[in-house]
Design a protein around this motif. Structure first.
Motif, PDB file in Angstrom:
ATOM      1  N   GLU A  25      -3.870   5.191  10.457  1.00 17.93           N
ATOM      2  CA  GLU A  25      -4.222   4.018  11.264  1.00 17.93           C
ATOM      3  C   GLU A  25      -3.250   3.868  12.428  1.00 17.93           C
ATOM      4  O   GLU A  25      -3.646   3.605  13.559  1.00 17.93           O
ATOM      5  CB  GLU A  25      -4.167   2.750  10.409  1.00 17.93           C
ATOM      6  N   ARG A  26      -1.984   4.035  12.129  1.00 19.03           N
ATOM      7  CA  ARG A  26      -0.954   3.887  13.159  1.00 19.03           C
ATOM      8  C   ARG A  26      -1.084   4.947  14.239  1.00 19.03           C
ATOM      9  O   ARG A  26      -0.797   4.688  15.408  1.00 19.03           O
ATOM     10  CB  ARG A  26       0.429   3.931  12.523  1.00 19.03           C
ATOM     11  N   SER A  27      -1.545   6.136  13.859  1.00 15.02           N
ATOM     12  CA  SER A  27      -1.685   7.201  14.858  1.00 15.02           C
ATOM     13  C   SER A  27      -2.818   6.909  15.842  1.00 15.02           C
ATOM     14  O   SER A  27      -2.841   7.458  16.937  1.00 15.02           O
ATOM     15  CB  SER A  27      -1.903   8.553  14.182  1.00 15.02           C
ATOM     16  N   GLN A  28      -3.728   6.018  15.484  1.00 16.49           N
ATOM     17  CA  GLN A  28      -4.826   5.648  16.384  1.00 16.49           C
ATOM     18  C   GLN A  28      -4.362   4.645  17.438  1.00 16.49           C
ATOM     19  O   GLN A  28      -4.754   4.726  18.596  1.00 16.49           O
ATOM     20  CB  GLN A  28      -5.986   5.069  15.595  1.00 16.49           C
ATOM     21  N   ALA A  29      -3.551   3.675  17.017  1.00 16.37           N
ATOM     22  CA  ALA A  29      -3.041   2.652  17.937  1.00 16.37           C
ATOM     23  C   ALA A  29      -1.835   1.991  17.298  1.00 16.37           C
ATOM     24  O   ALA A  29      -1.817   1.769  16.084  1.00 16.37           O
ATOM     25  CB  ALA A  29      -4.102   1.607  18.235  1.00 16.37           C
ATOM     26  N   HIS A  30      -0.826   1.689  18.110  1.00 18.41           N
ATOM     27  CA  HIS A  30       0.363   1.033  17.591  1.00 18.41           C
ATOM     28  C   HIS A  30       1.039   0.235  18.701  1.00 18.41           C
ATOM     29  O   HIS A  30       0.726   0.406  19.876  1.00 18.41           O
ATOM     30  CB  HIS A  30       1.348   2.055  17.003  1.00 18.41           C
ATOM     31  N   ILE A  31       1.968  -0.593  18.291  1.00 22.93           N
ATOM     32  CA  ILE A  31       2.762  -1.372  19.224  1.00 22.93           C
ATOM     33  C   ILE A  31       4.129  -0.706  19.301  1.00 22.93           C
ATOM     34  O   ILE A  31       4.778  -0.492  18.274  1.00 22.93           O
ATOM     35  CB  ILE A  31       2.884  -2.833  18.749  1.00 22.93           C
ATOM     36  N   ASP A  32       4.539  -0.354  20.497  1.00 22.64           N
ATOM     37  CA  ASP A  32       5.832   0.293  20.680  1.00 22.64           C
ATOM     38  C   ASP A  32       6.957  -0.596  20.157  1.00 22.64           C
ATOM     39  O   ASP A  32       6.925  -1.817  20.321  1.00 22.64           O
ATOM     40  CB  ASP A  32       6.080   0.617  22.152  1.00 22.64           C
ATOM     41  N   GLY A  33       7.938   0.029  19.523  1.00 21.70           N
ATOM     42  CA  GLY A  33       9.110  -0.693  19.056  1.00 21.70           C
ATOM     43  C   GLY A  33       8.981  -1.313  17.685  1.00 21.70           C
ATOM     44  O   GLY A  33       9.911  -1.973  17.221  1.00 21.70           O
ATOM     45  N   THR A  34       7.853  -1.121  17.014  1.00 25.07           N
ATOM     46  CA  THR A  34       7.690  -1.685  15.678  1.00 25.07           C
ATOM     47  C   THR A  34       8.241  -0.728  14.631  1.00 25.07           C
ATOM     48  O   THR A  34       8.318   0.473  14.853  1.00 25.07           O
ATOM     49  CB  THR A  34       6.209  -1.971  15.368  1.00 25.07           C
ATOM     50  N   LEU A  35       8.623  -1.283  13.488  1.00 26.23           N
ATOM     51  CA  LEU A  35       9.033  -0.471  12.351  1.00 26.23           C
ATOM     52  C   LEU A  35       7.799  -0.201  11.513  1.00 26.23           C
ATOM     53  O   LEU A  35       7.058  -1.124  11.180  1.00 26.23           O
ATOM     54  CB  LEU A  35      10.090  -1.198  11.522  1.00 26.23           C
ATOM     55  N   HIS A  36       7.581   1.061  11.159  1.00 25.36           N
ATOM     56  CA  HIS A  36       6.413   1.428  10.373  1.00 25.36           C
ATOM     57  C   HIS A  36       6.836   1.746   8.944  1.00 25.36           C
ATOM     58  O   HIS A  36       7.573   2.699   8.704  1.00 25.36           O
ATOM     59  CB  HIS A  36       5.708   2.643  10.991  1.00 25.36           C
ATOM     60  N   ILE A  37       6.387   0.916   8.019  1.00 25.72           N
ATOM     61  CA  ILE A  37       6.564   1.156   6.591  1.00 25.72           C
ATOM     62  C   ILE A  37       5.224   0.852   5.935  1.00 25.72           C
ATOM     63  O   ILE A  37       4.849  -0.315   5.798  1.00 25.72           O
ATOM     64  CB  ILE A  37       7.669   0.275   5.971  1.00 25.72           C
ATOM     65  N   PRO A  38       4.461   1.889   5.534  1.00 27.23           N
ATOM     66  CA  PRO A  38       3.184   1.621   4.868  1.00 27.23           C
ATOM     67  C   PRO A  38       3.388   0.711   3.648  1.00 27.23           C
ATOM     68  O   PRO A  38       4.423   0.807   2.956  1.00 27.23           O
ATOM     69  CB  PRO A  38       2.706   3.008   4.448  1.00 27.23           C
ATOM     70  N   LEU A  39       2.438  -0.165   3.403  1.00 28.30           N
ATOM     71  CA  LEU A  39       2.546  -1.136   2.315  1.00 28.30           C
ATOM     72  C   LEU A  39       2.913  -0.467   0.994  1.00 28.30           C
ATOM     73  O   LEU A  39       3.751  -0.977   0.249  1.00 28.30           O
ATOM     74  CB  LEU A  39       1.240  -1.923   2.173  1.00 28.30           C
ATOM     75  N   GLY A  40       2.347   0.678   0.708  1.00 23.13           N
ATOM     76  CA  GLY A  40       2.604   1.366  -0.556  1.00 23.13           C
ATOM     77  C   GLY A  40       4.026   1.860  -0.725  1.00 23.13           C
ATOM     78  O   GLY A  40       4.429   2.216  -1.838  1.00 23.13           O
ATOM     79  N   THR A  41       4.804   1.884   0.343  1.00 18.96           N
ATOM     80  CA  THR A  41       6.201   2.341   0.251  1.00 18.96           C
ATOM     81  C   THR A  41       7.194   1.212   0.525  1.00 18.96           C
ATOM     82  O   THR A  41       8.397   1.459   0.580  1.00 18.96           O
ATOM     83  CB  THR A  41       6.470   3.503   1.233  1.00 18.96           C
ATOM     84  N   LEU A  42       6.697  -0.007   0.663  1.00 18.66           N
ATOM     85  CA  LEU A  42       7.562  -1.129   1.036  1.00 18.66           C
ATOM     86  C   LEU A  42       8.651  -1.398  -0.002  1.00 18.66           C
ATOM     87  O   LEU A  42       9.812  -1.637   0.361  1.00 18.66           O
ATOM     88  CB  LEU A  42       6.719  -2.389   1.261  1.00 18.66           C
ATOM     89  N   ILE A  43       8.326  -1.331  -1.275  1.00 20.65           N
ATOM     90  CA  ILE A  43       9.314  -1.641  -2.315  1.00 20.65           C
ATOM     91  C   ILE A  43      10.499  -0.689  -2.224  1.00 20.65           C
ATOM     92  O   ILE A  43      11.654  -1.118  -2.222  1.00 20.65           O
ATOM     93  CB  ILE A  43       8.667  -1.627  -3.713  1.00 20.65           C
ATOM     94  N   GLU A  44      10.230   0.616  -2.144  1.00 13.40           N
ATOM     95  CA  GLU A  44      11.347   1.562  -2.107  1.00 13.40           C
ATOM     96  C   GLU A  44      12.080   1.594  -0.767  1.00 13.40           C
ATOM     97  O   GLU A  44      13.183   2.132  -0.678  1.00 13.40           O
ATOM     98  CB  GLU A  44      10.927   2.968  -2.525  1.00 13.40           C
ATOM     99  N   ARG A  45      11.481   1.017   0.267  1.00 17.75           N
ATOM    100  CA  ARG A  45      12.132   1.013   1.590  1.00 17.75           C
ATOM    101  C   ARG A  45      12.613  -0.378   1.997  1.00 17.75           C
ATOM    102  O   ARG A  45      12.924  -0.628   3.155  1.00 17.75           O
ATOM    103  CB  ARG A  45      11.171   1.587   2.626  1.00 17.75           C
ATOM    104  N   LEU A  46      12.710  -1.274   1.032  1.00 16.55           N
ATOM    105  CA  LEU A  46      13.096  -2.660   1.300  1.00 16.55           C
ATOM    106  C   LEU A  46      14.420  -2.769   2.042  1.00 16.55           C
ATOM    107  O   LEU A  46      14.608  -3.667   2.866  1.00 16.55           O
ATOM    108  CB  LEU A  46      13.168  -3.448  -0.015  1.00 16.55           C
ATOM    109  N   ASP A  47      15.335  -1.841   1.810  1.00 16.25           N
ATOM    110  CA  ASP A  47      16.642  -1.916   2.465  1.00 16.25           C
ATOM    111  C   ASP A  47      16.576  -1.700   3.981  1.00 16.25           C
ATOM    112  O   ASP A  47      17.542  -1.960   4.690  1.00 16.25           O
ATOM    113  CB  ASP A  47      17.627  -0.928   1.842  1.00 16.25           C
ATOM    114  N   GLU A  48      15.420  -1.263   4.494  1.00 14.06           N
ATOM    115  CA  GLU A  48      15.241  -1.089   5.939  1.00 14.06           C
ATOM    116  C   GLU A  48      14.836  -2.392   6.638  1.00 14.06           C
ATOM    117  O   GLU A  48      14.802  -2.451   7.870  1.00 14.06           O
ATOM    118  CB  GLU A  48      14.185  -0.023   6.211  1.00 14.06           C
TER     119      GLU A  48
END
Length: 102
Positions: A25-48
């Motif tokens: 989805e992000r490869s189709q359109a995105h906002i520059d400068g945003t942090l991308h963490i897919p919902l399914g990986t949010l728990i393990e990447r919480l420290d970001e």
């Protein structure tokens, strides 16, 4: 759960926007400068996720970002759902980049 319109989120100087969409989805359109963490990986990447500022969360139309906001709030993060997601951002005529994100 706190919510904000895309127009109001865009108007915030230096807003920290978290994009929880899938990579395809992000490869189709995105906002520059945003942090991308897919919902399914949010728990393990919480420290970001910053704890010292408001985090504005976006997905495609607002459902997954609402789930992310609920989780982030339970972890002590000041999180706000961007209503309508990137689809509403696009409809509002706000800037975004089409094509590959990274």
């Amino acid at each position: 759960m706190q919510t904000i319109s895309p127009i109001d989120a865009h108007a915030i100087d230096d807003a920290f926007i978290l994009d929880v969409r899938e990579p395809g989805e992000r490869s189709q359109a995105h906002i520059d400068g945003t942090l991308h963490i897919p919902l399914g990986t949010l728990i393990e990447r919480l420290d970001e996720i910053p704890r010292d500022r408001t985090v504005y969360v976006m997905c495609h139309v607002g459902g997954r970002s609402a789930q992310a906001v609920h989780y982030l709030e339970s972890q002590g993060v000041d999180a706000v759902n961007i209503e309508g997601g990137i689809l509403e951002w696009y409809r509002a005529g706000l800037p975004l980049t089409l094509g590959d994100a990274e």
